[in-house]
Write a protein that holds these residues in place. Structure first.
Motif, mmCIF file in Angstrom:
data_model
loop_
_atom_site.group_PDB
_atom_site.id
_atom_site.type_symbol
_atom_site.label_atom_id
_atom_site.label_comp_id
_atom_site.label_asym_id
_atom_site.label_seq_id
_atom_site.Cartn_x
_atom_site.Cartn_y
_atom_site.Cartn_z
ATOM 1 N N ILE A 5 0.770 -35.113 32.973
ATOM 2 C CA ILE A 5 -0.359 -34.181 33.027
ATOM 3 C C ILE A 5 -1.596 -34.993 33.401
ATOM 4 N N GLU A 52 -5.227 -31.855 36.933
ATOM 5 C CA GLU A 52 -4.730 -30.576 36.435
ATOM 6 C C GLU A 52 -5.602 -30.054 35.288
ATOM 7 N N ARG A 121 -1.521 -29.906 26.139
ATOM 8 C CA ARG A 121 -0.101 -29.677 26.435
ATOM 9 C C ARG A 121 0.237 -28.198 26.457
ATOM 10 N N HIS A 124 -1.422 -26.482 29.547
ATOM 11 C CA HIS A 124 -0.747 -26.928 30.765
ATOM 12 C C HIS A 124 0.615 -26.257 30.913
ATOM 13 N N THR A 128 1.631 -23.756 33.900
ATOM 14 C CA THR A 128 2.739 -24.161 34.751
ATOM 15 C C THR A 128 3.778 -23.056 34.847
#
Length: 273
Positions: A5, A52, A121, A124, A128
């Motif tokens: 990441i 990201e 986390r 993300h 995703t």
């Protein structure tokens, strides 16, 4: 390396940046691609490094965090980063503004870095999965039940954020899931809501009482903040002229109904085009 990441830190506190950078780089699944000391440098590095995640401080020299969010929309990036806001200012008006401009999470200083890593986390992963779904739908050209469900969820997310309920509130996730689970019900009764609360509680390993309390807290906060700010968005769903605030069931029902109407409008426009 591609599986990591990628993160950009934008904060003018050099000591804080050094500590956060070192901590994040020790994580097996995260890499810090750069550190910006002001808003203008952050914009330049976002364009060049394409991170990201951007951990963005609200107060910075030359250009503040809100200014960065405003300019990002004008840059026409192929893929905009996910913004996690950091600040010592806890005023609701600033929180609401950053969420409206696209920030995904808002965390107050001082904070536990482990919590920040967990949120990075989580956000993300959610983004995703969402992108993969959209890509699959585009490639296959399917108008499947799954694609309709995803679009419905996207509409619900927009409605809830429009009410001033931010993703950093526990009640945000509970409310979002409650509306999604109620999408098949034309009307919601107490028995239906009990079943929905139970399903959410089991998923989050908590009690139905905590689910109801979390939603209530988020709604109360949004009602207070947006009513003070004339409640333009809130009034689209709730009649602010009524003295009595809506119950959880009433709000969930109204959100589900509005989402269905937006879905029908989308389908109508799709047929026309």
């Amino acid at each position: 390396m591609d599986d990591l990441i990628s993160v950009l830190i934008a904060d003018d506190n050099s000591v804080f940046c050094d500590v956060l950078c070192e901590y994040l780089n020790r994580c097996d699944d995260i890499v810090v691609k750069g550190v910006a000391r002001d808003g203008l440098e952050a914009l330049k590095m976002i364009k060049e490094l394409l991170p990201e995640i951007v951990v963005l401080d609200l107060i910075m020299p030359n250009l503040d965090g809100i200014g960065v969010l405003e300019r990002i929309s004008e840059m026409h990036l192929k893929r905009e980063p996910i913004f996690v806001m950091l600040t010592a200012i806890g005023k609701d008006i600033f929180i609401q503004k950053t969420i409206e401009l696209g920030a995904e999470y808002y965390i107050l200083k001082p904070f536990d870095i482990d919590v920040l890593v967990s949120r990075i986390r989580q956000i993300h992963k959610e983004k995703t999965v969402a992108r993969e779904k959209m890509t699959a739908m585009t490639v296959k050209g399917e108008k499947s039940a799954e694609s309709e469900k995803y679009r419905f969820e996207h509409i619900i997310t927009g409605l809830i954020k429009g009410l001033g309920i931010q993703p950093n509130m526990i009640g945000y996730h509970y409310l979002r899931e409650a509306v999604i689970l109620s999408m098949e019900n034309k009307s919601i009764h107490n028995s239906t809501m009990k079943r929905i609360y139970t399903e959410i509680a089991e998923k989050h390993h908590t009690s139905t009482k905590n689910i109801a309390r979390g939603i209530r807290c988020a709604v109360d906060n949004a009602y207070k903040v947006l009513r003070c700010a004339d409640g333009i968005e809130l009034n689209k769903v709730i009649d602010l002229n009524k003295e009595k605030k809506p119950t959880n069931v009433q709000l969930i029902t109204l959100l589900a109904e509005k989402a269905r109407l937006e879905m029908k409008l989308h389908e109508k426009n799709a047929r026309i085009n």
